[in-house]
Every structure is written in structure tokens, then in C-alpha cells.
Design a protein around this motif. Structure first.
Motif, PDB file in Angstrom:
ATOM      1  N   SER A 365       0.856  -1.193   0.000  1.00  0.00           N
ATOM      2  CA  SER A 365       0.000   0.000   0.000  1.00  0.00           C
ATOM      3  C   SER A 365       0.885   1.235   0.000  1.00  0.00           C
ATOM      4  O   SER A 365       2.001   1.213   0.516  1.00  0.00           O
ATOM      5  CB  SER A 365      -0.927   0.006   1.219  1.00  0.00           C
ATOM      6  OG  SER A 365      -0.176   0.099   2.420  1.00  0.00           O
ATOM      7  N   TYR A 366       0.378   2.274  -0.579  1.00  0.00           N
ATOM      8  CA  TYR A 366       1.127   3.524  -0.608  1.00  0.00           C
ATOM      9  C   TYR A 366       0.182   4.679  -0.938  1.00  0.00           C
ATOM     10  O   TYR A 366      -0.876   4.495  -1.525  1.00  0.00           O
ATOM     11  CB  TYR A 366       2.266   3.463  -1.639  1.00  0.00           C
ATOM     12  CG  TYR A 366       1.818   3.111  -3.036  1.00  0.00           C
ATOM     13  CD1 TYR A 366       1.388   4.102  -3.924  1.00  0.00           C
ATOM     14  CD2 TYR A 366       1.813   1.794  -3.472  1.00  0.00           C
ATOM     15  CE1 TYR A 366       0.964   3.782  -5.200  1.00  0.00           C
ATOM     16  CE2 TYR A 366       1.394   1.462  -4.746  1.00  0.00           C
ATOM     17  CZ  TYR A 366       0.968   2.456  -5.609  1.00  0.00           C
ATOM     18  OH  TYR A 366       0.541   2.144  -6.868  1.00  0.00           O
ATOM     19  N   GLU A 403       8.283   7.212   3.473  1.00  0.00           N
ATOM     20  CA  GLU A 403       7.733   6.342   4.524  1.00  0.00           C
ATOM     21  C   GLU A 403       6.971   5.162   3.921  1.00  0.00           C
ATOM     22  O   GLU A 403       7.150   4.009   4.328  1.00  0.00           O
ATOM     23  CB  GLU A 403       6.802   7.164   5.417  1.00  0.00           C
ATOM     24  CG  GLU A 403       6.083   6.350   6.484  1.00  0.00           C
ATOM     25  CD  GLU A 403       5.031   7.187   7.205  1.00  0.00           C
ATOM     26  OE1 GLU A 403       4.278   6.607   8.011  1.00  0.00           O
ATOM     27  OE2 GLU A 403       4.954   8.412   6.951  1.00  0.00           O
ATOM     28  N   ASP A 404       6.124   5.433   2.922  1.00  0.00           N
ATOM     29  CA  ASP A 404       5.335   4.374   2.292  1.00  0.00           C
ATOM     30  C   ASP A 404       6.215   3.452   1.454  1.00  0.00           C
ATOM     31  O   ASP A 404       6.016   2.232   1.416  1.00  0.00           O
ATOM     32  CB  ASP A 404       4.249   4.983   1.407  1.00  0.00           C
ATOM     33  CG  ASP A 404       3.193   5.719   2.217  1.00  0.00           C
ATOM     34  OD1 ASP A 404       3.515   6.187   3.329  1.00  0.00           O
ATOM     35  OD2 ASP A 404       2.052   5.825   1.748  1.00  0.00           O
ATOM     36  N   TYR A 405       7.225   4.038   0.790  1.00  0.00           N
ATOM     37  CA  TYR A 405       8.139   3.230  -0.020  1.00  0.00           C
ATOM     38  C   TYR A 405       8.872   2.213   0.854  1.00  0.00           C
ATOM     39  O   TYR A 405       8.987   1.028   0.508  1.00  0.00           O
ATOM     40  CB  TYR A 405       9.119   4.146  -0.740  1.00  0.00           C
ATOM     41  CG  TYR A 405      10.168   3.419  -1.548  1.00  0.00           C
ATOM     42  CD1 TYR A 405       9.874   2.908  -2.809  1.00  0.00           C
ATOM     43  CD2 TYR A 405      11.460   3.235  -1.037  1.00  0.00           C
ATOM     44  CE1 TYR A 405      10.841   2.228  -3.546  1.00  0.00           C
ATOM     45  CE2 TYR A 405      12.426   2.565  -1.773  1.00  0.00           C
ATOM     46  CZ  TYR A 405      12.110   2.063  -3.030  1.00  0.00           C
ATOM     47  OH  TYR A 405      13.064   1.388  -3.758  1.00  0.00           O
ATOM     48  N   ASP A 410      10.097  -3.087   2.565  1.00  0.00           N
ATOM     49  CA  ASP A 410      10.851  -3.609   3.715  1.00  0.00           C
ATOM     50  C   ASP A 410      12.290  -3.118   3.697  1.00  0.00           C
ATOM     51  O   ASP A 410      13.232  -3.850   4.029  1.00  0.00           O
ATOM     52  CB  ASP A 410      10.821  -5.145   3.743  1.00  0.00           C
ATOM     53  CG  ASP A 410       9.456  -5.687   4.111  1.00  0.00           C
ATOM     54  OD1 ASP A 410       8.740  -5.005   4.873  1.00  0.00           O
ATOM     55  OD2 ASP A 410       9.097  -6.778   3.614  1.00  0.00           O
ATOM     56  N   GLU A 411      12.489  -1.877   3.265  1.00  0.00           N
ATOM     57  CA  GLU A 411      13.819  -1.279   3.261  1.00  0.00           C
ATOM     58  C   GLU A 411      13.881  -0.148   4.283  1.00  0.00           C
ATOM     59  O   GLU A 411      12.863   0.275   4.845  1.00  0.00           O
ATOM     60  CB  GLU A 411      14.170  -0.756   1.860  1.00  0.00           C
ATOM     61  CG  GLU A 411      14.315  -1.854   0.804  1.00  0.00           C
ATOM     62  CD  GLU A 411      14.830  -1.308  -0.519  1.00  0.00           C
ATOM     63  OE1 GLU A 411      15.287  -0.137  -0.532  1.00  0.00           O
ATOM     64  OE2 GLU A 411      14.784  -2.044  -1.521  1.00  0.00           O
ATOM     65  N   THR A 412      15.071   0.351   4.514  1.00  0.00           N
ATOM     66  CA  THR A 412      15.250   1.476   5.446  1.00  0.00           C
ATOM     67  C   THR A 412      16.014   2.592   4.739  1.00  0.00           C
ATOM     68  O   THR A 412      17.001   3.124   5.259  1.00  0.00           O
ATOM     69  CB  THR A 412      16.014   1.012   6.697  1.00  0.00           C
ATOM     70  OG1 THR A 412      17.250   0.409   6.280  1.00  0.00           O
ATOM     71  CG2 THR A 412      15.187   0.020   7.509  1.00  0.00           C
ATOM     72  N   MET A 413      15.539   2.931   3.551  1.00  0.00           N
ATOM     73  CA  MET A 413      16.190   3.980   2.774  1.00  0.00           C
ATOM     74  C   MET A 413      16.066   5.319   3.493  1.00  0.00           C
ATOM     75  O   MET A 413      15.055   5.600   4.148  1.00  0.00           O
ATOM     76  CB  MET A 413      15.542   4.098   1.394  1.00  0.00           C
ATOM     77  CG  MET A 413      15.882   2.968   0.438  1.00  0.00           C
ATOM     78  SD  MET A 413      17.560   3.091  -0.208  1.00  0.00           S
ATOM     79  CE  MET A 413      17.519   4.667  -1.047  1.00  0.00           C
ATOM     80  N   VAL A 449       9.711  -0.930  -8.129  1.00  0.00           N
ATOM     81  CA  VAL A 449       8.652  -0.048  -8.627  1.00  0.00           C
ATOM     82  C   VAL A 449       7.308  -0.742  -8.421  1.00  0.00           C
ATOM     83  O   VAL A 449       7.191  -1.946  -8.694  1.00  0.00           O
ATOM     84  CB  VAL A 449       8.844   0.257 -10.134  1.00  0.00           C
ATOM     85  CG1 VAL A 449       7.761   1.213 -10.631  1.00  0.00           C
ATOM     86  CG2 VAL A 449      10.221   0.839 -10.381  1.00  0.00           C
ATOM     87  N   PRO A 450       6.280  -0.040  -7.907  1.00  0.00           N
ATOM     88  CA  PRO A 450       4.955  -0.666  -7.768  1.00  0.00           C
ATOM     89  C   PRO A 450       4.477  -1.247  -9.097  1.00  0.00           C
ATOM     90  O   PRO A 450       4.507  -0.575 -10.130  1.00  0.00           O
ATOM     91  CB  PRO A 450       4.062   0.493  -7.318  1.00  0.00           C
ATOM     92  CG  PRO A 450       4.991   1.451  -6.663  1.00  0.00           C
ATOM     93  CD  PRO A 450       6.289   1.335  -7.410  1.00  0.00           C
TER      94      PRO A 450
END
Length: 666
Positions: A365-366, A403-405, A410-413, A449-450
Motif C-alpha cells: 500500500s502507498y 515512509e510508504d516506499y 521492507d527497506e530502510t532507505m 517499482v509498484p
């Protein structure tokens, strides 16, 4: 003279000209049957209930069949009247007036057209019922399909073909009225003067073909392909006619100038004979070439669409379920909503999934903000609002918060100030920066990419940006609205995509429950791959049916035009070859001399048709992207398969009609 005498004369004429009348009546019967079947499907309950697009497709098919029937019947009718000019002229010599000859022609037309229309209606009805019975057996549907023909469709079909046959009759009568008996008596013996090759027409034909090919090769997006396809088709059709009329004459005259080749019995007879009547031959060759191209295009594209139905579903619906929350109208002074309802919707989805005894297989979701503009190198430009309707040059910029990305990847960019992640569907963004509004961002490519966004890039140029925060997105949006205050812009929107475990039946029931929950809310929509599957297969099945139908129609046209051409040319050549036999030309030499002419007639059109298809491939491939077909290998295999099958049919036509031609001239 009474009507009974003229009726007997008309019947006798039909019987004595059975070799040409029988194919004419059979072809007319087939075109009547096909048109009746097509218009009957327009109001068929199963067709209307299966897919909302099928009635529109069959309506288009009915128009194509009607136009083709008009052209084809008049074309074959012209062969008939040409073949019978000597016979009609003889009636005049023997004292039968033009009014009486016209009456005989009218009675012949009444008999042949009445039989063609009645037999065509019966054939269409029987074929429709048999076809639906076959589909019921193959598909094993819970409720069998029924094929029904209505009186209004019978009347529509009869009215159309009565009009076509009437126009043909008026043409035939005009040939009698405006010609004297002596001219008619010599009608079949009259040949055309040797045509003069026109360099202007030849250059024009090459230019038109090059123009059509250039449109196909230069198109780089599906929207343009839809807009310019018919222009390219028109250029190629006109160019093909001019090329056969002018180009073939240049080739034949070049062969004639080659004395070592030309002054041999076989080439001498074939080339001189073809050159003498090339104007008429060229039109016939062009007709066959264009019909062959239509068969290959119609069948290969619809086969690719039907075989690739699952692919189109996956492209259109990357996930089994999707909920979209639409943002309201964005006011310049208002900040972007945080879309708190997304969490409420996720809770509802969790509850519905648990109630259906299913589990999540994948979920993402985003939130996103969409703005439209143009890219000029590395700068996002906001054009005038009127330019935003030109989808071929517009870029859809979809902005996501970091935040949504991070949540769905499941990353911490982490992104610093004026930094952004990006994905560009055309991958033509130059350099590592992008100017957007008052900010210039340092760019890094997105790792993920979604899927639902990436699939949109086949139709429209997409630029996806991930900015550090919602507040950063608000700044971009406010700046966009200040520069373009008259353009509507929606607020922050959201998407929830997910797959579940379970059987197809369980997923279908689950989707029906979710649709009842979500689709009552105006600000959101719910889509399910499983619920759209039947609609998708129905639409692509309708395209396949239409492609096979039109392919069969054009194939019949190719066969019959070829047959009439061979018979007509055979009778025109027979007397010439009889004279040559009397001066010492043997049967073997006759056969050798005719082989070149027949090979020229048969294999040149199919070769040119394949060249047309090769150049048309890019624009066809782009058009199929609109329908979700992105697998180029599938399309290429479909085209090769159809060309191989059609070439086999074409070769059989060659074998049969060449034997008929040889038997006539012998």
C-alpha cells in the motif's frame, strides 16, 4: 414476346454459363450468410451478457462485411458481364432489342439474387446454430448458449443485398444500352493498348508506400499508433495499387528489353501477353495483395490477443485485488490529507479476509500525488492547461512519500534534503538531477517499482518520484497549483494491492463480498482480477471470432477473385493459343509459356503482402499494447503461423486455378 419466353431464355443462359455463374452464386451466398450471421449476433442475449464490448465489435464487423460485400459482388459481376458481351451482342445482331436484352438480364439477376439471398439466410441460420452447439459442447457452460435469428435482421440483410444486386443490374444494363451490338460482339476480343510506364506514378507509389512504412517505423507510443494507423493503411493501399499498375509495367518492359531473355518462346508469349493487358492485371494483383494482407493482420493479431489473455490480465491487474482511494479537489491553501481512512480500509480488508478463511499472500500500500506536465531534458515544465490533453507528450509524475516506499519494500532507505528516488518508463532522463517547481533534486534509481504503476508505462510516459516526506510533496503540489491555477488537481490518493490464498471459486466469492463493501463509497473503487476474468476472455474471444470471421471472408474473396481472373484470362487467351498451335506451337511450349504468367500473378501479391506485414509490425505491436499484449515473441509467432497457413491455402489455390486456366487455353 411474352415474359415466359424471356424467363426460359434467362434460365438457359444461366445453365450455359454455369462455369462462371456457379462460383458467383456461391460467393454471393457466402457473403449473405456472413452478413446475416454478424448482424444476428448484435442482439444475441449471450453476446450482450458476455461482454459489453462484444456488441460493438460485431457492429464494426457487420459494417466491414457490408462494405466488402458491396465491393466484392460488383467486382465479380463485372467479370460476368465481360465474359458475356459476345453473347449479348449476338442477341442484338439476331434482332433482339436492347429493351428485351435488359429484360433478360433483369430476370437472370432476379433468379440468381433470389437464390443467393434465400440460400445465404438459410446457411447463416444453420451455421449459427451449429457453431453455438459446438461452443456449448466445448465450453460446457452451465446455461447453454442459444443462437436466434430475428425477422428484422432478415429484412435488413435482404434489403442490403437487394440494393447491391440492383446496382449490379443497372451496371449490366448500362453496358447494353450504351454499346452497339457490333462492339459487344467484339467485346471480349478488345484488348487494351500497351500501357505506357509513368515515372510519376511509379515515384508516387514508392513515396506513398515509404510514407506508410515510415509512420509504422517512427511511432513510439500506443496512443499515436491508434491515431495514425488508418492513415498508414490508406497510404499503403493507394501505394500498392499504383505500384502494381506502374511498377509492374517497368519490370515487364525491362524484361522485354533483355533480348536474350525475351526472344524465347516462353518469355516472349508470357511477357508480351501480360504487358498488353497489364492495366487490368495490375488491379487484380493489387486486390489480391491487399486482401492477403488483411487476412494475415486480422488473424495474427486476434490470435495473439486470445492466446495472451492471461498476460493481458496480469498486465492490467498485477494483483488479485486492488482498492483505490481518490483524493478530493485540492485547494491551493489546503495541505495534503494524510488519508487516515487507509488504515480503516486495511482493517476492513483484514476482517473480510479472515471471514473468508483466506490468508494474505502479498500486500502493498502507498499514498501518492499525481501531477501532469512535460520533461525538457532534466526540468519538469508545466504547459498551458490546453496542452494537458495531448497524452503523447505529457508525462504523468507520480510522487510517493519515503515512509510508504520503505513500508512496502521492507527497506530502510534515507533521503537527505533535495534528494529523491526515481523511475522513468522511457529511461531517457539525462543526468542525475531533476528541477521540479522551485526545487532541484539529486536522483537515485528506485530498486523496486509498484507493479500497478509500472504497467501504466506501456501506454503513458510515467515518472515516479519518492520524496523524503509528505510535507515535501505538499510543497511541490502548492507550487504546481500556483503556476497552473485553472487546472484541476486531486488531493493525495492511496492504493492497497494484495493477493490471497484460496481456490478460484473462493477468490471469486471473496471478491464479490469486497465489491459489495467498497463500491458503495464514491471516493473509492475496488477491482478484482477474478471478477474481470470472464469479461476479459469474452472480449478477447469476441476479437478472435471477429478475426477468424473476417479472415475467412477475405480468404474467400481472394480465392474467388483469383478464380474469376484465371477463367477470364483463360478465355481471352484461348483463341490466341489456338492460333499459335496452328502455326506449330506444341502443348509443352504452351504450358511453359503460361507458367511464368501464372507464377507472376500468384506469388508477387503474397510476397508484397509479407513485406507490408514486416513493415507494419511496429505499429501493430504498439496498438496491441493498448489491449495489454506486450509479449512480442507471441505476436511474431502468431504472424509467422498465420503466414504459413495462408501460404499453404494460397498454394492450393495456385494448383487448382492454374490447372483450370491451362485446361481452358488448351
Amino acid at each position: 414476346m411474352n415474359t415466359k419466353f424471356f424467363a426460359k431464355l434467362a434460365v438457359r443462359n444461366i445453365r450455359s454459363n454455369m462455369q462462371t455463374y456457379l462460383p458467383y452464386v456461391l460467393s454471393s451466398t457466402m457473403t449473405v450468410a456472413m452478413f446475416f450471421l454478424m448482424v444476428s449476433l448484435l442482439t444475441n442475449e449471450f453476446v450482450q451478457g458476455r461482454s459489453s464490448t462484444l456488441p460493438m465489435l460485431f457492429g464494426f464487423g457487420a459494417v466491414v462485411v457490408g462494405i466488402f460485400s458491396f465491393i466484392f459482388i460488383l467486382y465479380t459481376n463485372s467479370f460476368l458481364i465481360k465474359r458475356r458481351k459476345k453473347e449479348i451482342g449476338l442477341y442484338g445482331i439476331l434482332g433482339l432489342g436492347k429493351k428485351h436484352v435488359a429484360k433478360v438480364l433483369m430476370l437472370e439477376t432476379v433468379l440468381t439474387s433470389f437464390f443467393s439471398i434465400v440460400a445465404g439466410l438459410i446457411t447463416g441460420q444453420v451455421f449459427g446454430k451449429l457453431f453455438f452447439m459446438f461452443l456449448n459442447y466445448m465450453l460446457n457452460l452451465p446455461e447453454p448458449m442459444e443462437y436466434t435469428g430475428s425477422l428484422d435482421k432478415v429484412l435488413l440483410t435482404a434489403a442490403l443485398f437487394i440494393g447491391i444486386f440492383l446496382i449490379g443490374l443497372l451496371y449490366n444494363i448500362s453496358q447494353v444500352t450504351f454499346s452497339n451490338p457490333i462492339k459487344l460482339l467484339k467485346g471480349r476480343k478488345e484488348g487494351e493498348k500497351e500501357p505506357k510506364g509513368s515515372i510519376v506514378l511509379f515515384i508516387l507509389s514508392v513515396g506513398l508506400l515509404a510514407g506508410g512504412y515510415w509512420i509504422s517505423l517512427s511511432i513510439d507510443n500506443p496512443i499515436d499508433a491508434l491515431q495514425y494507423f488508418f492513415i498508414a493503411v490508406l497510404l499503403v493501399i493507394v501505394g500498392t495499387y499504383l505500384f502494381f499498375i506502374s511498377g509492374s509495367i517497368f519490370i515487364l518492359k525491362a524484361l522485354k528489353k533483355n533480348k536474350k531473355f525475351y526472344y524465347r518462346p516462353g518469355p516472349f508469349i508470357s511477357i508480351s501477353g501480360m504487358l498488353y493487358r497489364m492495366k487490368q492485371n495490375a488491379v487484380g494483383l493489387a486486390n489480391i495483395c491487399i486482401l492477403s494482407t488483411m487476412v494475415i493482420v486480422a488473424l495474427s493479431t486476434t490470435v495473439a490477443m486470445f492466446v495472451g489473455t492471461e498476460e493481458t490480465l496480469d498486465n492490467r491487474f498485477p494483483f488479485e485485488n486492488a482498492v483505490t482511494i481518490y483524493g478530493g479537489e485540492q485547494e491551493e491553501s489546503a495541505g495534503n490529507s494524510q488519508l487516515p481512512e487507509m488504515e480503516q480500509i486495511k482493517t476492513t480488508i483484514d476482517e473480510q479476509t479472515a471471514a473468508a478463511d483466506l490468508k494474505f499472500d502479498q500486500l502493498e500500500s502507498y499514498r501518492y500525488q499525481t501531477i501532469l506536465g512535460m520533461l525538457e531534458k532534466n526540468k519538469f515544465v508545466i504547459p498551458e492547461s490546453t496542452s494537458l490533453t495531448d497524452f503523447t507528450s505529457i508525462v504523468s509524475v507520480i510522487i510517493l512519500p519515503l515512509e510508504d516506499y520503505n513500508q512496502w519494500t521492507d527497506e530502510t532507505m534515507e533521503l537527505g534534503e533535495n534528494e529523491a528516488l526515481y523511475y522513468h518508463s522511457k529511461d531517457t532522463l539525462k543526468g542525475q538531477t531533476l528541477s521540479l517547481g522551485e526545487q532541484t533534486y539529486q536522483l537515485q534509481k528506485m530498486a523496486v517499482v509498484p507493479g500497478d504503476i509500472e504497467s501504466q508505462g506501456e501506454l503513458l510516459e510515467i515518472l515516479v518520484l519518492v520524496l523524503p516526506s509528505i510535507s515535501e510533496i505538499e510543497k511541490v503540489t502548492q507550487n504546481y497549483m500556483q503556476q497552473n491555477p485553472d487546472t484541476f488537481i486531486a488531493g493525495l490518493s492511496g492504493t492497497i494491492n494484495w493477493d490471497t490464498t484460496g481456490s478460484p471459486a473462493e477468490k471469486a466469492a471473496y471478491a464479490a463480498d469486497l465489491k459489495a463493501v467498497f463500491n458503495d463509497t464514491p471516493s473509492m473503487s475496488y477491482e478484482s482480477k477474478e471478477m474481470n476474468r470472464d469479461e476479459w476472455y469474452g472480449m478477447n474471444g469476441g476479437f478472435l471470432f471477429l478475426g477468424v470471421f473476417l479472415g475467412l471472408l477475405f480468404t474467400i474473396g481472394t480465392v474467388l477473385i483469383t478464380y474469376f481472373k484465371q477463367v477470364s484470362e483463360g478465355y481471352d487467351d484461348r483463341e490466341k493459343f489456338q492460333i499459335m498451335q496452328k502455326v506449330g506451337l506444341d502443348q509443352k511450349m504452351i504450358k511453359d509459356s503460361t507458367r511464368l504468367q501464372i507464377v507472376w500473378m500468384f506469388f508477387l501479391p503474397i510476397i508484397i503482402a509479407v513485406i507490408h506485414i514486416a513493415f507494419a509490425y511496429p505499429i501493430i505491436q504498439k496498438m496491441l499494447v493498448v489491449f495489454g499484449i506486450t509479449n512480442q515473441k507471441l505476436l511474431i509467432l502468431s504472424i509467422i503461423g498465420v503466414i504459413a497457413a495462408f501460404s499453404l491455402i494460397y498454394w492450393l489455390i495456385y494448383r487448382i486455378t492454374s490447372k483450370i486456366y491451362y485446361n481452358i487455353v488448351k
